[in-house]
Motif scaffolding. Sequence first.
Motif, PDB file in Angstrom:
ATOM      1  N   ASP A  45      -8.396  13.403  -1.373  1.00 17.39           N
ATOM      2  CA  ASP A  45      -7.596  14.239  -2.268  1.00 17.39           C
ATOM      3  C   ASP A  45      -7.753  15.698  -1.836  1.00 17.39           C
ATOM      4  O   ASP A  45      -8.791  16.319  -2.065  1.00 17.39           O
ATOM      5  N   GLU A  96      -6.221  18.355  -2.928  1.00 15.71           N
ATOM      6  CA  GLU A  96      -6.191  19.322  -4.034  1.00 15.71           C
ATOM      7  C   GLU A  96      -7.585  19.608  -4.580  1.00 15.71           C
ATOM      8  O   GLU A  96      -7.868  20.730  -4.982  1.00 15.71           O
ATOM      9  N   VAL A 135       0.852  -1.191   0.000  1.00 16.85           N
ATOM     10  CA  VAL A 135       0.000   0.000   0.000  1.00 16.85           C
ATOM     11  C   VAL A 135       0.890   1.243   0.000  1.00 16.85           C
ATOM     12  O   VAL A 135       1.787   1.367   0.830  1.00 16.85           O
ATOM     13  N   GLU A 136       0.624   2.132  -0.950  1.00 13.71           N
ATOM     14  CA  GLU A 136       1.385   3.374  -1.051  1.00 13.71           C
ATOM     15  C   GLU A 136       1.068   4.267   0.144  1.00 13.71           C
ATOM     16  O   GLU A 136      -0.114   4.490   0.461  1.00 13.71           O
ATOM     17  N   PRO A 137       2.077   4.784   0.822  1.00 10.69           N
ATOM     18  CA  PRO A 137       1.807   5.688   1.952  1.00 10.69           C
ATOM     19  C   PRO A 137       1.099   6.956   1.476  1.00 10.69           C
ATOM     20  O   PRO A 137       1.365   7.454   0.389  1.00 10.69           O
ATOM     21  N   THR A 138       0.190   7.443   2.283  1.00  7.86           N
ATOM     22  CA  THR A 138      -0.533   8.668   1.959  1.00  7.86           C
ATOM     23  C   THR A 138      -0.462   9.617   3.144  1.00  7.86           C
ATOM     24  O   THR A 138      -0.276   9.199   4.276  1.00  7.86           O
ATOM     25  N   VAL A 139      -0.625  10.879   2.850  1.00  4.91           N
ATOM     26  CA  VAL A 139      -0.646  11.888   3.905  1.00  4.91           C
ATOM     27  C   VAL A 139      -2.080  12.156   4.328  1.00  4.91           C
ATOM     28  O   VAL A 139      -2.381  12.327   5.501  1.00  4.91           O
ATOM     29  N   HIS A 140      -2.993  12.186   3.343  1.00  2.00           N
ATOM     30  CA  HIS A 140      -4.392  12.474   3.622  1.00  2.00           C
ATOM     31  C   HIS A 140      -5.260  11.334   3.094  1.00  2.00           C
ATOM     32  O   HIS A 140      -4.922  10.703   2.097  1.00  2.00           O
ATOM     33  N   ALA A 141      -6.389  11.125   3.762  1.00  2.00           N
ATOM     34  CA  ALA A 141      -7.310  10.079   3.332  1.00  2.00           C
ATOM     35  C   ALA A 141      -8.101  10.506   2.108  1.00  2.00           C
ATOM     36  O   ALA A 141      -8.635   9.672   1.375  1.00  2.00           O
TER      37      ALA A 141
END
Length: 96
Positions: free
Chosen positions: A57, A59, A49-55
Motif C-alpha cells: 500500500d 499511500e 485476482v484483482e490487478p494491482t500496481v504496487h505490491a
Amino acid sequence: MALTSEQVERVAKLARLSLSNDEIEGFRDQLSTIVDYIGKLQSLDVSGVEPTVHAVDVESTPLREDVVGESLTPGEALANAPAKAGTLFLVPRIIE
C-alpha cells in the motif's frame, strides 16, 4: 526451457559482458531455472485476482525526505561510456 550457450552469449553481448566458458555454463543453468520459474508463474490461474500496481500500500508507506546528496561527477559518470561528447553519452540512432 533450457537456454543454449549461444543465447547466454547473446544476452551477455547485449549487456556488454565478457564471460568465460565456465561463466557461460553457470549462467546458462541459472537463467534456465529463472525461465522455468517464469513459465510456472504464467501457468497460474489469476483470473480472480484483482490487478494491482504496487505490491504494498503506497499511500501508507512512509517516505524519506527528498534530500540532495552526493552524486557522480560528469567524468565519473562517463568513465565507462563507450562513446561520449563532452559531458554527454553518445548512443546509436534508433529512429530514422
